[in-house]
Scaffold this motif. Sequence first.
Motif, mmCIF file in Angstrom:
data_model
loop_
_atom_site.group_PDB
_atom_site.id
_atom_site.type_symbol
_atom_site.label_atom_id
_atom_site.label_comp_id
_atom_site.label_asym_id
_atom_site.label_seq_id
_atom_site.Cartn_x
_atom_site.Cartn_y
_atom_site.Cartn_z
ATOM 1 N N GLN A 498 0.822 -1.210 0.000
ATOM 2 C CA GLN A 498 0.000 0.000 0.000
ATOM 3 C C GLN A 498 0.855 1.259 0.000
ATOM 4 N N ALA A 499 1.991 1.198 0.678
ATOM 5 C CA ALA A 499 2.874 2.361 0.728
ATOM 6 C C ALA A 499 3.380 2.750 -0.659
ATOM 7 N N VAL A 500 3.365 1.784 -1.585
ATOM 8 C CA VAL A 500 3.830 2.042 -2.949
ATOM 9 C C VAL A 500 2.673 2.354 -3.890
ATOM 10 N N PHE A 501 1.599 1.537 -3.836
ATOM 11 C CA PHE A 501 0.527 1.749 -4.812
ATOM 12 C C PHE A 501 -0.412 2.900 -4.464
ATOM 13 N N ALA A 502 -0.562 3.228 -3.177
ATOM 14 C CA ALA A 502 -1.476 4.318 -2.818
ATOM 15 C C ALA A 502 -1.054 5.650 -3.438
ATOM 16 N N PRO A 503 0.228 6.040 -3.366
ATOM 17 C CA PRO A 503 0.622 7.312 -3.987
ATOM 18 C C PRO A 503 0.511 7.307 -5.513
ATOM 19 N N ALA A 504 0.406 6.123 -6.131
ATOM 20 C CA ALA A 504 0.255 6.066 -7.593
ATOM 21 C C ALA A 504 -1.142 6.489 -8.029
ATOM 22 N N ARG A 505 -2.087 6.566 -7.080
ATOM 23 C CA ARG A 505 -3.445 7.069 -7.335
ATOM 24 C C ARG A 505 -4.127 6.352 -8.503
ATOM 25 N N LEU A 506 -4.120 5.010 -8.439
ATOM 26 C CA LEU A 506 -4.865 4.238 -9.434
ATOM 27 C C LEU A 506 -6.340 4.588 -9.351
ATOM 28 N N GLN A 507 -6.788 4.847 -8.147
ATOM 29 C CA GLN A 507 -8.080 5.488 -7.909
ATOM 30 C C GLN A 507 -7.770 6.766 -7.136
ATOM 31 N N ILE A 508 -8.224 7.890 -7.648
ATOM 32 C CA ILE A 508 -8.058 9.148 -6.911
ATOM 33 C C ILE A 508 -9.236 9.216 -5.946
ATOM 34 N N THR A 509 -8.996 8.730 -4.742
ATOM 35 C CA THR A 509 -10.074 8.632 -3.760
ATOM 36 C C THR A 509 -10.273 9.975 -3.080
ATOM 37 N N LEU A 510 -11.474 10.509 -3.231
ATOM 38 C CA LEU A 510 -11.765 11.830 -2.695
ATOM 39 C C LEU A 510 -12.239 11.780 -1.255
ATOM 40 N N ALA A 511 -13.101 10.825 -0.950
ATOM 41 C CA ALA A 511 -13.661 10.786 0.407
ATOM 42 C C ALA A 511 -14.400 9.482 0.655
ATOM 43 N N GLY A 512 -14.585 9.205 1.923
ATOM 44 C CA GLY A 512 -15.489 8.142 2.341
ATOM 45 C C GLY A 512 -16.800 8.776 2.778
#
Length: 544
Positions: A498-512
């Motif tokens: 997650q530390a690697v793929f999260a910053p790649a923003r495969l999904q630009i998650t705006l909010a929950g």
Amino acid sequence: MKLISGTATTLLLGLTLTACSGGQGAGPAAAPAITLVETTPAATGDVAEVTWALPAGEPASLDPARTGDYSANTVGTNLCESLLRLETDYSTSPGLASGIVQKDPLTVVITLRDGVTFWDGSPLTADDVVYSLSRHMDPKLASYAAHVYANVAAIEKTGDLEVTVEFKTPDMQFVPDLAGVPGAIVQKAFTSKAGPAFGTATGGLMCTGPFRLAGWQSGQKITLTRNDTYWDSAGKAKAAAFDFVFLTDSSTLTSALLAGEVDGVYGAPVGSIAALQRSDAGRLYFGPSTETFSLGAVAADGPAADPRIRQALDLAIDKTAFVAGVLKGAGEPLKTFTPPLSWRGSPARSVYDAGYAALPDTSKADLDAAKKLVTEAAPSRTALVIAIPAGDQSLLQTATIAQAAARQIGLDLAVRQLQPAEFAGLFYDPGLRQGIDFIATTGYLEVPGALYYAPGFVLEGAAFNWTNYRDPGVTANIVGAVSETDPAKSAERFVAAQAVFAPARLQITLAGSYNRLFLNKRITGAPASFSYISSAWAARVGAP
């Protein structure tokens, strides 16, 4: 794993916030504070009938293998029970299975409860369970839960009340999945006889749950009646009958709730939050949820396939403002696409929490950093397209916000509205994604487990890896996390990936988005957390 592909078609904390809205009279008035709760006060008595709204419309089927959206889950999980139960904190407890044991990395043994009966009085058997689980592996059925069984080699009866699942490769996520519709049990004889009509208005159902399917008037309502021979006396339904009505218009639904014509709803309209909070007819509850709003990159080439462009768009959007404007304060910014509620019930929760806390926080916009990334990327074109399903006002607002943010960093993001069926096709047909760079979408996790979402986005060839993302380290850690049967070690592998793929923003998650539950004052007991999506929640609803 669910990504919402249309307004009614599906392939998706202990905190207090204050939301403000315009009040009646001369000036604005502060709305009541939003306080998250996992459940509502327990019911103390029975009620004759409850009328419940389905804002996503009429389900296409209640067959667990075809249950893949809000409406079908909201109704169907009260009829067809799963082997495990999903609790309000997204932990699991025994359901139709009295125990499930990971005998070794490639073997799971399921022990069934003795004395459970279907609505027709026949006993639940190991044969019914083998049949129910194996259905998801039949390519002709095209089950929505087929991916859950991708690593399964065999499902066999190994005793009168015992079923053994053998795996081709270890699968850490499989057992938690049995708390949702992938683990729901149907009667073999009835289902086989009903054939393709099973789960429809004409074919009916035969399950073990606290309610029976009593009637289905297409276009009007679905009626459930209490199962008075339910095996779990403590979980017997308090309502004698539940009528589910199809109200997809937000204004009509809000009026019905305020007038007391409808007793309750999950997913109360965001635009009606202030009115429902002020209502004397009932109470609006907010609960923790796994629902998310995201911008998904759907192009394997071009600007959206460049992580720098995705990162730039992420940095250009003020997520706090998004929560205030689109969700009316009923949500919170997220750092990645897997929301923390998914692992709250895990024994390795502290590992997941620490990994999430270490992720970069992009809730506030940083236009200078975003512009720098666009300059570095030097995209071949700056004119991009974002698609949304026509008629979805929240996603139209989402796309409009993204459009304005993109403009500030030198990108021209055109919004293209597609009919819901056409939009749904984008999720499965690469040809339909031609000429589109991003989609605005919502999603949710209906079962616990951090590993339910991520593999579908980050592994090569996975269903939602639309940008052809590849990272050997991420792949090794995700595969290792799925294969590792020790919860803490699995969590460590996931966090590293997650530390690697999260910053790649495969999904630009705006909010929950918080779960929004409105209950008329004459009823109580419904869970307020998003756990309702995979639980027999209606059995808890009764008189205050």
